[in-house]
Scaffold this active site. Structure first.
Site, PDB file in Angstrom:
ATOM      1  N   GLU A  96       2.147   4.952  -4.329  1.00 22.23           N
ATOM      2  CA  GLU A  96       2.344   5.989  -5.503  1.00 22.23           C
ATOM      3  C   GLU A  96       3.438   6.645  -5.752  1.00 22.23           C
ATOM      4  O   GLU A  96       4.127   6.719  -6.661  1.00 22.23           O
ATOM      5  CB  GLU A  96       1.104   6.943  -5.340  1.00 22.23           C
ATOM      6  CG  GLU A  96      -0.324   6.337  -5.556  1.00 22.23           C
ATOM      7  CD  GLU A  96      -0.556   5.415  -4.397  1.00 22.23           C
ATOM      8  OE1 GLU A  96      -0.322   5.851  -3.280  1.00 22.23           O
ATOM      9  OE2 GLU A  96      -1.389   4.485  -4.436  1.00 22.23           O
ATOM     10  N   ASP A 111      -8.794   3.058  -2.728  1.00 28.56           N
ATOM     11  CA  ASP A 111      -9.696   3.309  -1.757  1.00 28.56           C
ATOM     12  C   ASP A 111     -11.144   4.080  -2.627  1.00 28.56           C
ATOM     13  O   ASP A 111     -10.855   4.610  -3.621  1.00 28.56           O
ATOM     14  CB  ASP A 111      -9.349   4.485  -0.947  1.00 28.56           C
ATOM     15  CG  ASP A 111      -8.235   4.199   0.149  1.00 28.56           C
ATOM     16  OD1 ASP A 111      -7.875   2.860  -0.021  1.00 28.56           O
ATOM     17  OD2 ASP A 111      -7.630   5.086   0.611  1.00 28.56           O
ATOM     18  N   ASP A 124       0.624  -1.209   0.022  1.00 30.61           N
ATOM     19  CA  ASP A 124      -0.185  -0.159  -0.133  1.00 30.61           C
ATOM     20  C   ASP A 124       0.734   1.189  -0.172  1.00 30.61           C
ATOM     21  O   ASP A 124       2.184   1.338   0.130  1.00 30.61           O
ATOM     22  CB  ASP A 124      -0.972   0.004   1.135  1.00 30.61           C
ATOM     23  CG  ASP A 124      -1.898   1.196   1.025  1.00 30.61           C
ATOM     24  OD1 ASP A 124      -2.329   1.460   0.038  1.00 30.61           O
ATOM     25  OD2 ASP A 124      -2.362   1.283   2.285  1.00 30.61           O
TER      26      ASP A 124
HETATM   27  C1  GLC Z   1      -4.829   3.582   2.563  1.00 31.43           C
HETATM   28  C2  GLC Z   1      -5.262   2.086   1.959  1.00 31.43           C
HETATM   29  C3  GLC Z   1      -6.406   1.324   2.700  1.00 31.43           C
HETATM   30  C4  GLC Z   1      -5.979   1.346   4.091  1.00 31.43           C
HETATM   31  C5  GLC Z   1      -5.391   2.412   4.740  1.00 31.43           C
HETATM   32  C6  GLC Z   1      -4.724   2.354   6.304  1.00 31.43           C
HETATM   33  O1  GLC Z   1      -5.819   4.205   2.847  1.00 31.43           O
HETATM   34  O2  GLC Z   1      -5.649   2.335   0.591  1.00 31.43           O
HETATM   35  O3  GLC Z   1      -6.780   0.354   2.274  1.00 31.43           O
HETATM   36  O4  GLC Z   1      -7.074   0.653   5.089  1.00 31.43           O
HETATM   37  O5  GLC Z   1      -4.359   3.215   4.052  1.00 31.43           O
HETATM   38  O6  GLC Z   1      -3.597   1.586   5.986  1.00 31.43           O
END
Ligand code: GLC
Length: 660
Positions: free
Chosen positions: A308, A418, A305
């Site tokens: 980017e 998201d 995650d």
């Molecule tokens: C980001 C991710 C999401 C996750 C959050 C906390 O927003 O895209 O899926 O739950 O971070 O880690």
């Protein structure tokens, strides 16, 4: 036929893995100024497909899109950039051809936005390669493209099961409770996700010893129930003395640098972080090997995650902003100052200027991040994938990422980033599927039920009725939103039946997935890809062909008790309340209003076809996908692909069975 053209001195993105000779002739279809601008005249009814994970419709015509990987949980029709950069399009109409703009930095696609009849593509730098593909039809163009970008990732079979996730499971008890409740409600489940709270102060490759005192035991206990734990790994590495990942990264120069040659600092969930320089092979190797900390505890899947990479703020910009705000607030704040103030605060997150302030070390040369921005997430997943092939060579590991570029499809899947508990985000996810498949991303799906905002029971049921067809099927939501584990709703049994139907469909979904991978085909297609002479099919934006046998047409509107569906040929409608409670009806080609109550799944089997439809199971561990029944037209047959679900190369255990 594929032709390649080079402009300037492009950074090697490694999206294309086959050698293609550079063409000497003038590029067909486009006029170009030779400096990163390409124009094509669109005929009145030309359709433009592609761009992978982007907003708006299956037909991309009529908007401007910017490939610049960007963390935007609030996306809507007005958005221009999302989490991935997938610069492959197919123009279909007067002329039909594919074009891949292979460019590591920002690139803009004005597809009939400024002028309805013009498509203008502008790369921020002058450095890119362009591939022009011509072929028999759209499917043939996709096949040729997929062939040059390399085979798509295959996850383990268990990754086709249902997964429950939430940002906000704080400790081991929370996880055990989720498993217990799913089992008590009789809802099949294969995975539970661990969001950032499992870590010690959000530090990658650590486990909080108070909240998760024995992760290995937890993972083992879960596995006895057929449940896999899937932890998150974020891109940013917390700056903290004594933390091995931080210290090793500093010592070996594995982090991105600022203009002064110091490790660049940004702020994300852990606070101040450094960003691993995933474009350096050595840094990739080093970071990838760290995953063994978790595989040693029995972990077999990960989600990557914030790659980017997302930057909530940089200290310099924050300090400048605070100084400006102080000036603004020292006098009498009028309405203009107020808007300047809110704009400055909102502008801290993901500020494009921050991406000009750090560098990658490519063979000793400092390359500005913004010139290669769209490759960062891809190389993070590559780092994990390549290392895990060494750490666990005997089996597949589940991987999916938030950010990606074409090429990342070889290393893992992606989730669609998201989203919100909005009706429109069901449709948005569906419209991205064919474009993602065109670009090689087959293992994908949305945060079912919606990540941000508060879900409702009807939204969840409708979302399930769509997502139960997508390879990645995960319910995920944000901390602070209404809880959305399926056992919390009034009509638990309706949700449970939908999940059970998913498990019955796994033999078909998995088989079509393998076919799509092995034959460079799309699993989800726009109707027009198979019904190219049907003018109506070309306009359908909310139905998809799934494999060669199914058509899906989910209900995605609040309070709707059905919807209009267009059938491009005679089909068998299946209306299903549960695995064993369903009716079928043959419907002729044309428009139909199809009723569908909240607890009913409706889908369509194509003319004279059938799909394998299994008994259901509690988890993929006890699914027997070897001899499923057929559901569909009598006397039809189906060629089923299956394998052992774990061998790194599916062909090593591939079984092709003709079912009658
Ligand atoms: C980001 C991710 C999401 C996750 C959050 C906390 O927003 O895209 O899926 O739950 O971070 O880690």
């Amino acid at each position: 036929m594929i032709k390649k053209y080079i402009y300037g001195n492009p950074f090697p993105t490694e999206a294309v893995v086959k050698e293609i000779k550079v063409s000497e002739d003038k590029m067909p279809f486009f006029e170009t100024d030779g400096r990163g601008r390409f124009t094509f005249n669109l005929a009145e009814h030309d359709i433009v497909y592609g761009l992978g994970e982007q907003i708006r419709g299956i037909n991309k015509r009529g908007w401007q899109y910017v490939s610049w990987n960007y963390d935007n949980p609030n996306h809507h029709e007005d958005t221009r950039s999302l989490y991935g950069a997938h610069n492959f399009i197919i123009v279909s109409g007067k002329e039909t051809f594919g074009a891949f703009f292979d460019c590591a930095g920002k690139i803009e696609f004005d597809i009939g936005y400024t002028q309805r009849s013009e498509m203008k593509i502008t790369a921020a730098g002058n450095d890119l390669s362009v591939y022009i593909i011509t072929g028999e039809n759209e499917k043939d163009i996709v096949k040729q493209f997929r062939n040059i970008i390399g085979r798509s990732y295959v996850p383990p079979l268990w990754a086709f099961g249902y997964g429950q996730s939430r940002w906000g499971y704080r400790n081991e008890d929370d996880i055990r409770e989720v498993a217990k409740q799913y089992k008590a409600a009789g809802i099949p489940i294969d995975s539970i996700y661990l969001d950032i709270d499992y870590m010690e102060r959000y530090k990658d490759f650590t486990v909080d010893s108070e909240r998760f005192p024995d992760l290995k035991k937890l993972a083992d206990d879960m596995k006895t129930q057929g449940i896999h734990l899937v932890p998150i790994i974020d891109a940013g590495v917390k700056i903290e003395e004594g933390y091995d990942v931080y210290e090793e990264g500093v010592q070996h120069n594995y982090f991105c640098k600022n203009a002064e040659g110091e490790d660049f600092v940004g702020a994300v969930w852990p606070g101040r972080v450094h960003f691993p320089d995933f474009l350096q092979p050595e840094a990739r190797k080093w970071f990838g090997r760290k995953y063994s900390v978790l595989t040693d505890m029995g972990i077999e899947g990960f989600w990557n995650d914030m790659n980017e990479p997302a930057i909530f703020y940089t200290e310099d910009r924050l300090a400048d902003t605070c100084a400006e705000i102080e000036k603004l607030t020292s006098g009498n704040m009028g309405i203009n100052e107020y808007f300047t103030f809110t704009g400055m605060v909102a502008g801290l997150n993901g500020n494009t200027g921050d991406y000009d302030k750090f560098y990658h070390n490519i063979n000793g040369k400092m390359v500005k991040h913004s010139d290669v921005h769209n490759l960062y997430g891809m190389n993070m997943t590559r780092s994990a994938f390549e290392a895990l092939q060494e750490i666990c060579p005997e089996k597949r590991t589940l991987f999916f990422s938030r950010s990606s570029y074409i090429g990342a499809h070889r290393y893992g899947g992606i989730w669609q980033g998201d989203n919100k508990s909005w009706w429109s985000h069901i449709l948005q996810s569906m419209q991205q599927l064919p474009a993602l498949n065109m670009a090689g991303f087959l293992f994908t799906g949305s945060d079912t039920g919606g990540f941000g905002c508060d879900v409702t029971e009807d939204l969840m049921l409708r979302w399930l009725q769509y997502s139960l067809f997508t390879p990645l099927f995960r319910n995920h939501s944000a901390d602070g939103t209404r809880r959305q584990e399926l056992y919390r709703f009034d009509n638990v049994s309706a949700a449970a039946e939908m999940i059970k139907i998913r498990y019955s469909l796994i033999p078909y979904l998995y088989s079509e997935y393998l076919k799509a991978v092995l034959n460079d085909e799309m699993m989800f297609k726009p109707l027009a890809f198979d019904f190219s002479d049907d003018d109506m099919a070309k306009q359908v934006e909310d139905q998809l062909l799934l494999g060669n046998e199914l058509m899906i047409a989910p209900v995605y509107k609040q309070n709707a008790r059905g919807r209009y569906v267009y059938l491009p040929e005679e089909m068998m409608m299946v209306r299903m309340k549960s695995r064993n409670d369903f009716q079928t009806q043959i419907l002729e080609k044309g428009h139909h209003y199809i009723n569908s109550e909240l607890d009913e799944l409706v889908f369509f089997i194509r003319n004279k076809k059938a799909i394998p439809f299994d008994r259901t199971a509690e988890s993929t561990e006890n699914t027997d996908i070897s001899q499923p029944e057929l559901l569909g037209y009598p006397d039809s047959s189906y060629v089923m692909y299956s394998d052992n679900g774990i061998s790194p190369k599916p062909e090593d255990s591939l079984k092709v069975t003709a079912l009658h």
